[in-house]
Design a protein around this motif. Structure first.
Motif, short mmCIF file in Angstrom:
data_model
loop_
_atom_site.label_atom_id
_atom_site.label_comp_id
_atom_site.label_asym_id
_atom_site.label_seq_id
_atom_site.Cartn_x
_atom_site.Cartn_y
_atom_site.Cartn_z
N ILE A 39 0.83 -1.20 0.00
CA ILE A 39 0.00 0.00 0.00
C ILE A 39 0.87 1.25 0.00
O ILE A 39 0.63 2.20 -0.75
N ALA A 40 1.91 1.24 0.82
CA ALA A 40 2.78 2.42 0.94
C ALA A 40 3.55 2.70 -0.34
O ALA A 40 3.80 3.85 -0.69
N SER A 41 3.93 1.65 -1.08
CA SER A 41 4.79 1.85 -2.24
C SER A 41 4.03 1.95 -3.55
O SER A 41 4.47 2.64 -4.47
N LEU A 42 2.89 1.27 -3.66
CA LEU A 42 2.21 1.17 -4.96
C LEU A 42 0.96 2.03 -5.07
O LEU A 42 0.35 2.08 -6.13
N PHE A 43 0.56 2.67 -3.99
CA PHE A 43 -0.55 3.61 -4.04
C PHE A 43 0.01 5.02 -3.83
O PHE A 43 0.87 5.23 -2.99
N SER A 44 -0.48 5.97 -4.58
CA SER A 44 0.07 7.31 -4.56
C SER A 44 -0.46 8.13 -3.39
O SER A 44 -1.67 8.37 -3.29
N ALA A 73 -1.20 3.99 4.86
CA ALA A 73 -0.44 3.14 5.78
C ALA A 73 0.40 3.96 6.75
O ALA A 73 1.54 3.65 7.02
N VAL A 74 -0.19 5.06 7.26
CA VAL A 74 0.56 5.90 8.20
C VAL A 74 0.40 5.37 9.61
O VAL A 74 -0.56 4.69 9.93
N CYS A 75 1.36 5.67 10.44
CA CYS A 75 1.28 5.30 11.85
C CYS A 75 1.23 6.57 12.68
O CYS A 75 1.25 7.68 12.15
N SER A 76 1.17 6.41 13.98
CA SER A 76 1.03 7.57 14.86
C SER A 76 2.20 8.53 14.77
O SER A 76 2.05 9.72 15.04
N CYS A 77 3.38 8.03 14.39
CA CYS A 77 4.54 8.91 14.30
C CYS A 77 4.61 9.67 12.98
O CYS A 77 5.10 10.79 12.92
N THR A 78 4.10 9.06 11.91
CA THR A 78 4.20 9.70 10.60
C THR A 78 2.99 10.56 10.27
O THR A 78 3.04 11.34 9.32
N VAL A 79 1.91 10.45 11.04
CA VAL A 79 0.73 11.24 10.72
C VAL A 79 0.94 12.72 11.05
O VAL A 79 0.38 13.59 10.38
N LEU A 80 1.77 13.04 12.06
CA LEU A 80 1.92 14.44 12.47
C LEU A 80 2.55 15.31 11.37
O LEU A 80 2.03 16.38 11.09
N SER A 154 -15.71 21.71 -8.16
CA SER A 154 -16.05 20.29 -8.25
C SER A 154 -14.92 19.52 -8.92
O SER A 154 -14.18 20.06 -9.74
N ILE A 155 -14.74 18.27 -8.54
CA ILE A 155 -13.76 17.42 -9.20
C ILE A 155 -14.44 16.14 -9.64
O ILE A 155 -15.49 15.76 -9.15
N GLN A 156 -13.81 15.43 -10.55
CA GLN A 156 -14.44 14.28 -11.17
C GLN A 156 -13.81 12.95 -10.77
O GLN A 156 -14.42 11.91 -10.94
N THR A 157 -12.59 12.97 -10.27
CA THR A 157 -11.87 11.71 -10.07
C THR A 157 -11.06 11.73 -8.80
O THR A 157 -10.71 12.79 -8.30
N PHE A 158 -10.74 10.57 -8.30
CA PHE A 158 -9.90 10.44 -7.12
C PHE A 158 -8.45 10.23 -7.48
O PHE A 158 -7.65 9.85 -6.66
N GLY A 159 -8.10 10.40 -8.73
CA GLY A 159 -6.71 10.22 -9.13
C GLY A 159 -6.40 8.79 -9.49
O GLY A 159 -7.23 7.89 -9.36
N GLU A 160 -5.19 8.53 -9.95
CA GLU A 160 -4.79 7.21 -10.38
C GLU A 160 -3.76 6.62 -9.43
O GLU A 160 -2.99 7.33 -8.81
N GLU A 161 -3.74 5.30 -9.35
CA GLU A 161 -2.73 4.64 -8.56
C GLU A 161 -1.41 4.67 -9.32
O GLU A 161 -1.37 4.92 -10.52
N LYS A 162 -0.33 4.35 -8.60
CA LYS A 162 0.97 4.31 -9.26
C LYS A 162 1.03 3.17 -10.26
O LYS A 162 1.78 3.22 -11.21
N HIS A 163 0.24 2.15 -10.03
CA HIS A 163 0.28 0.98 -10.90
C HIS A 163 -1.14 0.45 -11.05
O HIS A 163 -1.89 0.33 -10.09
N THR A 209 7.30 -4.30 -12.34
CA THR A 209 8.70 -4.21 -12.75
C THR A 209 9.62 -4.49 -11.57
O THR A 209 9.20 -4.47 -10.40
N ALA A 210 10.88 -4.70 -11.88
CA ALA A 210 11.87 -4.95 -10.82
C ALA A 210 11.97 -3.75 -9.89
O ALA A 210 12.13 -3.90 -8.67
N GLU A 211 11.88 -2.55 -10.45
CA GLU A 211 11.95 -1.33 -9.64
C GLU A 211 10.76 -1.24 -8.68
O GLU A 211 10.92 -0.85 -7.51
N GLU A 212 9.57 -1.60 -9.16
CA GLU A 212 8.38 -1.56 -8.31
C GLU A 212 8.45 -2.61 -7.20
O GLU A 212 8.08 -2.34 -6.05
N ARG A 213 8.94 -3.79 -7.54
CA ARG A 213 9.11 -4.83 -6.52
C ARG A 213 10.14 -4.41 -5.48
O ARG A 213 9.97 -4.65 -4.28
#
Length: 346
Positions: A39-44, A73-80, A154-163, A209-213
């Motif tokens: 989730i952290a790496s493949l979702f924008s 995928a944030v935790c209590s330390c990264t949300v601030l 107004s907006i139309q979309t929630f954006g695209e994922e990285k993959h 791809t290898a880079e994504e993995r």
């Protein structure tokens, strides 16, 4: 020479740690870490956070703020720092505080771990109530402090994922995580889990791809390094807590028999510092001693959202008045939610 009682407590903590490692690592934490890393790496993050801006309609900004913890995928330390960033860049105080409360509370690791250790009733209740209450807290903060309406486009979309294939990987990893809870025998678990793992490995190499993995593994390893040492320390001391705290004290103060139990649970959780996931073994230890499920939910709601250092930072970012209003709302809402859950749903 070490005191025999101290030696005994250390042995109890080690025994608790051994039991935890035997029961929960392979089928719980390992797949959960891989899922959170994906989730952290493949979702924008950017495609989510941009919906807090002034050009987003309120129904979208509040919705995204309430559920984005699962995607980020944030935790209590990264949300601030994330909260500080979106707040300083012009996000309304309503969506910003909705995000501040919800994101660590519905962290995918925290929800899965809560359900596995404390039961699916508390795990699901924690997720659903955190989402609903985060919106309520945000609306209340906006009602109190937003003096003027901001014109929004107004907006139309929630954006695209990285993959494009991220969703398929998410489903496979979630199936690996949930299947052991549905299946009752080890034979059935092996028959189902091994093919699922093999399919996931195939999909990972076929569609990514290898880079994504590499990015996925890097994020997963980062989460493991950040969380596991603190989690193991939490489990160790949770075992000691069970040993040293008299059962009757827990039953008396947080047994769930009266409103005071819920207030004590919420306030104590708000003052304590829970690193990511460590609230679960500690609360599990307290439930073994007699803490009610209602006060346990109050702790699960207040604990990840607040801590003494966290409150200081929040007050500096928003200002003392707004910070104290947010802190008070969290404690009150956590108390009421635990009371309602413990009184009417158990």
């Amino acid at each position: 020479m070490m005191d025999p009682y101290i030696t005994h407590l250390i042995s109890v903590g080690i025994a608790s740690l051994q039991e935890y490692l035997a029961l929960h690592v392979l089928l719980c934490l390992v797949p959960a870490f891989f899922l959170a890393g994906a989730i952290a790496s493949l979702f924008s993050k950017e495609s989510v956070l941009r919906f807090f801006g002034a050009d987003a309609p309120k129904y979208i900004s509040y919705t995204v703020a309430a559920v984005s913890g699962c995607l980020l995928a944030v935790c209590s330390c990264t949300v601030l720092p994330l909260f500080a960033g979106i707040f300083k860049r012009g996000a309304g105080i309503g969506p910003a505080t909705t995000f501040l409360f919800s994101a660590p509370a519905i962290n995918i690791l925290a929800i899965v771990y809560t359900a596995k250790i404390l039961g699916y009733d508390l795990g699901v209740s924690r997720a659903i109530i955190a989402i609903l209450l985060s919106v309520f807290i945000g609306i209340m903060m906006a009602f109190i402090y937003e003096k003027k309406n901001i014109e929004r486009k107004s907006i139309q979309t929630f954006g695209e994922e990285k993959h494009a294939h991220s969703a398929w990987l998410f489903v496979l990893l979630l199936a690996i995580l949930v299947a052991p809870e549905i299946l009752t025998t080890w034979t059935a678990k092996v028959i189902v889990e091994i093919p699922l793992i093999l399919i996931t490995v195939y999909v990972s190499f076929k569609l990514f791809t290898a880079e994504e993995r590499k990015s996925w593994m890097s994020e997963t390893w980062f989460l493991v390094k950040m969380i596991t040492p603190l989690l193991l320390v939490g489990v160790f001391f949770a075992g000691i807590i069970v040993e040293i705290i008299p059962d009757e004290y827990v039953v008396e103060y947080v047994g769930g028999a009266d409103a005071g139990s819920y207030i004590i649970a919420s306030v104590s959780a708000a003052l304590m510092y829970f690193s990511t996931l460590t609230e679960v073994p500690i609360i599990s230890a307290l439930t073994q001693l007699g803490m009610g499920e209602g006060p346990a939910l109050s702790m699960l709601l207040a604990g990840p959202a607040l801590s003494l250092p966290n409150m200081i930072v929040i007050s500096r970012i928003m200002g003392m008045k707004k910070g104290m209003a947010y802190i008070s709302l969290v404690v009150v809402i956590a108390t009421i939610s635990g009371y309602v859950f413990g009184t009417y749903f158990i």
